[in-house]
Write an enzyme that holds these catalytic residues in place. Structure first.
Site, PDB file in Angstrom:
ATOM      1  N   LYS A 103      67.731  -3.337  93.051  1.00 30.33           N
ATOM      2  CA  LYS A 103      67.638  -4.100  91.805  1.00 30.33           C
ATOM      3  C   LYS A 103      68.692  -3.552  90.841  1.00 30.33           C
ATOM      4  O   LYS A 103      68.784  -2.339  90.643  1.00 30.33           O
ATOM      5  CB  LYS A 103      66.221  -3.883  91.257  1.00 30.33           C
ATOM      6  CG  LYS A 103      65.823  -4.812  90.153  1.00 30.33           C
ATOM      7  CD  LYS A 103      64.347  -4.602  89.831  1.00 30.33           C
ATOM      8  CE  LYS A 103      64.012  -5.205  88.498  1.00 30.33           C
ATOM      9  NZ  LYS A 103      62.654  -4.866  88.072  1.00 30.33           N
ATOM     10  N   HIS A 105      69.023  -4.391  87.543  1.00 28.70           N
ATOM     11  CA  HIS A 105      68.643  -4.458  86.128  1.00 28.70           C
ATOM     12  C   HIS A 105      67.278  -3.776  85.963  1.00 28.70           C
ATOM     13  O   HIS A 105      66.727  -3.274  86.946  1.00 28.70           O
ATOM     14  CB  HIS A 105      68.583  -5.920  85.662  1.00 28.70           C
ATOM     15  CG  HIS A 105      67.603  -6.727  86.451  1.00 28.70           C
ATOM     16  ND1 HIS A 105      67.886  -7.201  87.719  1.00 28.70           N
ATOM     17  CD2 HIS A 105      66.349  -7.122  86.172  1.00 28.70           C
ATOM     18  CE1 HIS A 105      66.832  -7.856  88.173  1.00 28.70           C
ATOM     19  NE2 HIS A 105      65.884  -7.824  87.253  1.00 28.70           N
TER      20      HIS A 105
END
Ligand code: OMP
Length: 213
Positions: A103, A105
């Site tokens: 991921k 963010h």
């Protein structure tokens, strides 16, 4: 057979996680049975399954600090087993799992959950060639933690590439303890005691003669 082994087989047959027929495996072998942990897909059945994992882990005497569930199938197994260890064995331990895609963010990274440190117990459904487990080991060691062992539902007790099983290879090469709730021998014993199906037992015997360690 231990009570949690009997229970595991009964539950697996009931939810059709353990099926009999003709199944082509990842290895290309054509097997008269198949185990699919994804069929434990209700709260009650997953809770019963995780209790079997917790009982087998405690019975093994393995010492560890955190559970790790490799994506995807290991994730609910690790979470539910952590619940069962807390509820039924008074051991409240953290669990952690990985994403397949990092991921970029928010909190970022590939790991979710409790800290991946100390002695780690990997929780998964089945080991065939050991590919998935080797990836998990690399991830844990990459994070600076130590792999204490692996807990799986079913040990198919088959040869890997060489004369030994994938589990025996992992135990010898990595010095790991592998805890399985049942092995194929327990399934055979269960079928002997509970089913009048000579044809199925003959097929499993033939398969074992060809591929067993
Ligand atoms: P390895 O990563 O090679 O150890 O294989 C694990 C995989 O075996 C699982 O992800 C399944 O796709 C598959 N499998 C089962 O889930 N249950 C079985 O009874 C047999 C297999 C298999 O294909 O050997």
């Amino acid at each position: 057979m231990k009570p949690y082994q009997q229970k595991f087989i009964e539950q697996a047959i009931q939810v059709e996680a353990l099926c009999f027929g003709e199944f082509t495996l990842k290895s290309g072998r054509v097997s008269p049975y198949f185990f699919n942990a994804g069929k434990f897909a209700s709260g009650g059945s997953l809770s019963a399954l995780s209790r079997c994992y917790a009982d087998a882990i405690v019975d093994s005497g393995l010492e560890f600090d955190v559970l790790f569930g490799p994506a995807y199938k290991g994730i609910p197994l690790a979470a539910a087993t952590a619940c069962a260890l807390a509820e039924h064995h008074g051991r409240d331990l953290p669990f952690v799992y990985n994403r397949k895609e990092a991921k970029d963010h928010g909190e970022g990274g590939v790991l979710v959950g409790g800290p991946l440190k100390g002695r780690v117990l990997i929780i998964d459904d089945v080991i065939t060639a050991g590919t998935a487990i080797r990836e998990a080991i690399a991830m844990i060691e990459g994070a600076g933690a130590e792999v204490a062992g692996v807990a799986i539902g079913l040990d198919r007790q088959e040869r890997g590439q060489g004369a030994r099983s994938a589990i025996q290879e992992l135990e010898a090469e990595q010095g790991l303890q592998v805890v399985s709730i049942v092995g194929l021998e327990n399934i055979v014993q269960y079928l002997h005691n509970n089913r009048e199906d000579k044809e199925l037992l003959n097929k499993i015997t033939a398969y074992r003669e060809q591929y067993a360690v």
